[in-house]
Design a protein around this motif. Structure first.
Motif, PDB file in Angstrom:
ATOM      1  N   ILE A 155      -0.654   7.358 -49.923  1.00 54.65           N
ATOM      2  CA  ILE A 155      -0.776   8.244 -50.753  1.00 54.65           C
ATOM      3  C   ILE A 155       0.163   8.284 -51.728  1.00 54.65           C
ATOM      4  CG2 ILE A 155      -2.795   9.319 -52.344  1.00 54.65           C
ATOM      5  CD1 ILE A 155      -4.603   8.874 -50.804  1.00 54.65           C
ATOM      6  N   ILE A 157       1.186  10.531 -55.123  1.00 58.84           N
ATOM      7  CA  ILE A 157       1.137  10.619 -56.635  1.00 58.84           C
ATOM      8  C   ILE A 157       2.473  10.744 -57.389  1.00 58.84           C
ATOM      9  CG2 ILE A 157       0.898  12.667 -57.565  1.00 58.84           C
ATOM     10  CD1 ILE A 157      -1.567  12.921 -54.699  1.00 58.84           C
ATOM     11  N   ASN A 166       4.647  13.404 -63.842  1.00 61.26           N
ATOM     12  CA  ASN A 166       3.772  14.147 -62.932  1.00 61.26           C
ATOM     13  C   ASN A 166       4.236  15.518 -62.935  1.00 61.26           C
ATOM     14  OD1 ASN A 166       1.170  15.003 -60.766  1.00 61.26           O
ATOM     15  ND2 ASN A 166       2.767  14.870 -59.598  1.00 61.26           N
ATOM     16  N   ASP A 197     -17.963  11.767 -49.225  1.00 61.42           N
ATOM     17  CA  ASP A 197     -18.660  10.452 -50.254  1.00 61.42           C
ATOM     18  C   ASP A 197     -17.010   9.395 -50.457  1.00 61.42           C
ATOM     19  OD1 ASP A 197     -20.097   8.182 -51.844  1.00 61.42           O
ATOM     20  OD2 ASP A 197     -19.334   9.435 -53.465  1.00 61.42           O
ATOM     21  N   ASN A 198     -15.778   9.572 -51.029  1.00 63.03           N
ATOM     22  CA  ASN A 198     -15.171   8.929 -50.785  1.00 63.03           C
ATOM     23  C   ASN A 198     -13.885   9.410 -50.017  1.00 63.03           C
ATOM     24  OD1 ASN A 198     -12.685   7.219 -51.897  1.00 63.03           O
ATOM     25  ND2 ASN A 198     -13.483   6.987 -54.307  1.00 63.03           N
ATOM     26  N   PRO A 200     -10.022   8.769 -49.469  1.00 61.73           N
ATOM     27  CA  PRO A 200      -9.383   8.949 -49.876  1.00 61.73           C
ATOM     28  C   PRO A 200      -8.663   9.756 -51.235  1.00 61.73           C
ATOM     29  CG  PRO A 200      -9.821   7.028 -49.274  1.00 61.73           C
ATOM     30  CD  PRO A 200     -11.616   7.136 -49.304  1.00 61.73           C
ATOM     31  N   GLU A 201      -9.540   9.609 -51.668  1.00 63.83           N
ATOM     32  CA  GLU A 201     -10.207  10.228 -53.450  1.00 63.83           C
ATOM     33  C   GLU A 201      -9.523  11.611 -52.859  1.00 63.83           C
ATOM     34  OE1 GLU A 201      -9.512  10.612 -57.812  1.00 63.83           O
ATOM     35  OE2 GLU A 201      -9.307   8.605 -56.078  1.00 63.83           O
ATOM     36  N   THR A 202     -10.984  11.778 -52.166  1.00 66.01           N
ATOM     37  CA  THR A 202     -10.777  13.615 -51.867  1.00 66.01           C
ATOM     38  C   THR A 202      -9.052  13.925 -51.042  1.00 66.01           C
ATOM     39  OG1 THR A 202     -12.589  13.299 -51.239  1.00 66.01           O
ATOM     40  CG2 THR A 202     -11.631  14.712 -50.048  1.00 66.01           C
ATOM     41  N   LYS A 204      -6.235  12.231 -52.072  1.00 60.31           N
ATOM     42  CA  LYS A 204      -5.465  12.456 -53.418  1.00 60.31           C
ATOM     43  C   LYS A 204      -6.026  14.297 -53.695  1.00 60.31           C
ATOM     44  CE  LYS A 204      -4.098   9.912 -57.393  1.00 60.31           C
ATOM     45  NZ  LYS A 204      -4.879   8.697 -57.760  1.00 60.31           N
ATOM     46  N   GLU A 205      -7.082  14.317 -54.707  1.00 58.89           N
ATOM     47  CA  GLU A 205      -7.344  15.048 -55.524  1.00 58.89           C
ATOM     48  C   GLU A 205      -6.803  16.697 -54.405  1.00 58.89           C
ATOM     49  OE1 GLU A 205     -11.364  15.547 -55.970  1.00 58.89           O
ATOM     50  OE2 GLU A 205     -11.252  13.739 -57.560  1.00 58.89           O
ATOM     51  N   GLU A 208      -2.516  17.010 -54.343  1.00 60.94           N
ATOM     52  CA  GLU A 208      -2.172  17.518 -56.260  1.00 60.94           C
ATOM     53  C   GLU A 208      -2.787  19.016 -55.865  1.00 60.94           C
ATOM     54  OE1 GLU A 208      -4.989  14.548 -58.893  1.00 60.94           O
ATOM     55  OE2 GLU A 208      -3.408  13.391 -58.472  1.00 60.94           O
TER      56      GLU A 208
END
Length: 372
Positions: A155, A157, A166, A197-198, A200-202, A204-205, A208
């Motif tokens: 991932i 960023i 960023n 639920d997701n 990859p998105e978790t 990433k968050e 960050e």
């Protein structure tokens, strides 16, 4: 039916004593109700449109075909197949082969060496199977989902482009533009499938959030230079701890910072400041090196003096005379001198003067100006 008009001009319909649902006269032979004149044809009784009771044909259509009719229709579809040698139909054999193929296809599974299989029984997690040939109950009783647990996913960023900065605040209230890659893999496939639920998105968050917390512990110079390795290690540890608390089933492999620079608006000024700081560090290093040389020389002279002092305690007169001769040799060794004794001046060969004159003769003569 006939029409009559009374004295007031009102139209009266005469039905001859029959209603619209009365049967036809058996002696009519169809001439009264059949304007075409085709006699001898039977006429069905009219149906009352307000009668809620459907007829036999309507009831048959509402129920649909019976099971016997359906099976008879299926068998009729294979009616064109030849009979087996024993006279029986091929239809049961075809159904048996189809069921066997279905059982084999949904019960035997090959799990690759880089995969793991998550088995669900009636929609509920049952077990996780390892690579190899695995067996399950036929679908839909048990289903298996193959998960690639050896693949390293990345991932990214942040970006070096100016439009996607960023920006993160450092410990000394400075701002840096940072871009980095997060490499991760799946370590527990059952948690990876059902816990988040997701995922990859978790990931990433979480990356960050932990990166901002880590950079806030470093000053600007450290964040863009020598402290990048420490930031990467701290972010990796922090992300793994948070994701384990979430029971995400994810393993963080590494964090790689691709860019760590000040914002584009202050890049030139920052470069000047950075160059000045580098010159300052260079001067400080030179001063430290000179101080180290002087200190070492002083320590050497001190050690030599200690040795001479030991000798002086043992033979003071001899040590004094030796020190005197060594000092005079250092002072007078490089100057012209004349030795005078008490009896008069002693002539001597001035070798240093000859050496100077010889050196002057060997030096090249440079002539300037134009020759007349």
């Amino acid at each position: 039916m006939s029409k009559k008009i009374d004295d007031q001009g009102t139209v009266i319909l005469a039905t001859n004593g029959k209603g619209p649902w009365d049967s036809s006269d058996p002696t009519d032979n169809g001439t009264a109700s059949d304007p075409s004149g085709r006699g001898g044809e039977s006429k069905q009784d009219p149906v009352n449109p307000w009668d809620p009771t459907p007829g036999p044909a309507a009831r048959t259509r509402a129920r649909g075909p019976s099971l016997e009719e359906m099976l008879r229709g299926i068998g009729a579809g294979f009616g064109g197949l030849p009979k087996r040698p024993n006279g029986k139909s091929w239809f049961p054999l075809i159904i048996g082969v189809f069921l066997a193929l279905w059982l084999v296809w949904t019960s035997i599974h090959r799990i690759g060496p880089e995969q793991e299989g998550v088995v669900m029984q009636l929609g509920k997690y049952a077990r996780t199977v390892q690579p190899g040939i695995q067996f399950t109950l036929p679908a839909p009783i048990e289903n298996i989902t193959k998960i690639d647990t050896r693949q390293i996913q990345t991932i990214s960023i942040g970006s070096p482009k100016a439009g996607s900065e960023n920006l993160i605040l450092t410990k000394d209230q400075s701002i840096i533009d940072i871009a980095y890659d997060v490499r991760w893999s799946i370590k527990e496939p059952e948690l990876y499938l059902f816990q988040l639920d997701n995922p990859p998105e978790t990931v990433k968050e979480v990356a960050e959030s932990i990166m901002r917390a880590a950079v806030a512990n470093f000053e600007l110079i450290q964040a863009i230079g020598p402290g990048r390795g420490a930031i990467e290690l701290e972010v990796r540890r922090g992300m793994q701890q948070v994701l384990d608390e979430y029971r995400a089933g994810v393993l963080i492999q590494s964090i790689s910072i691709r860019q760590s620079d000040p914002p584009a608006e202050v890049t030139d000024a920052f470069r000047e400041v950075n160059a000045a700081q580098q010159r300052r560090e260079s001067y400080l290093n030179d001063a430290r090196a000179y101080a180290s040389r002087v200190t070492e020389l002083a320590l050497g002279e001190t050690a030599e003096f200690d040795k001479i002092y030991v000798q002086y305690k043992q033979a003071p007169e001899v040590t004094k005379r030796r020190l005197y001769y060594e000092t005079m040799e250092q002072v007078l060794g490089k100057v012209d001198k004349t030795i005078i004794e008490s009896g008069g001046v002693m002539p001597y060969l001035p070798i240093p003067e000859f050496q100077k004159k010889a050196a002057q003769k060997t030096e090249p003569v440079v002539v300037t100006g134009n020759k007349q």
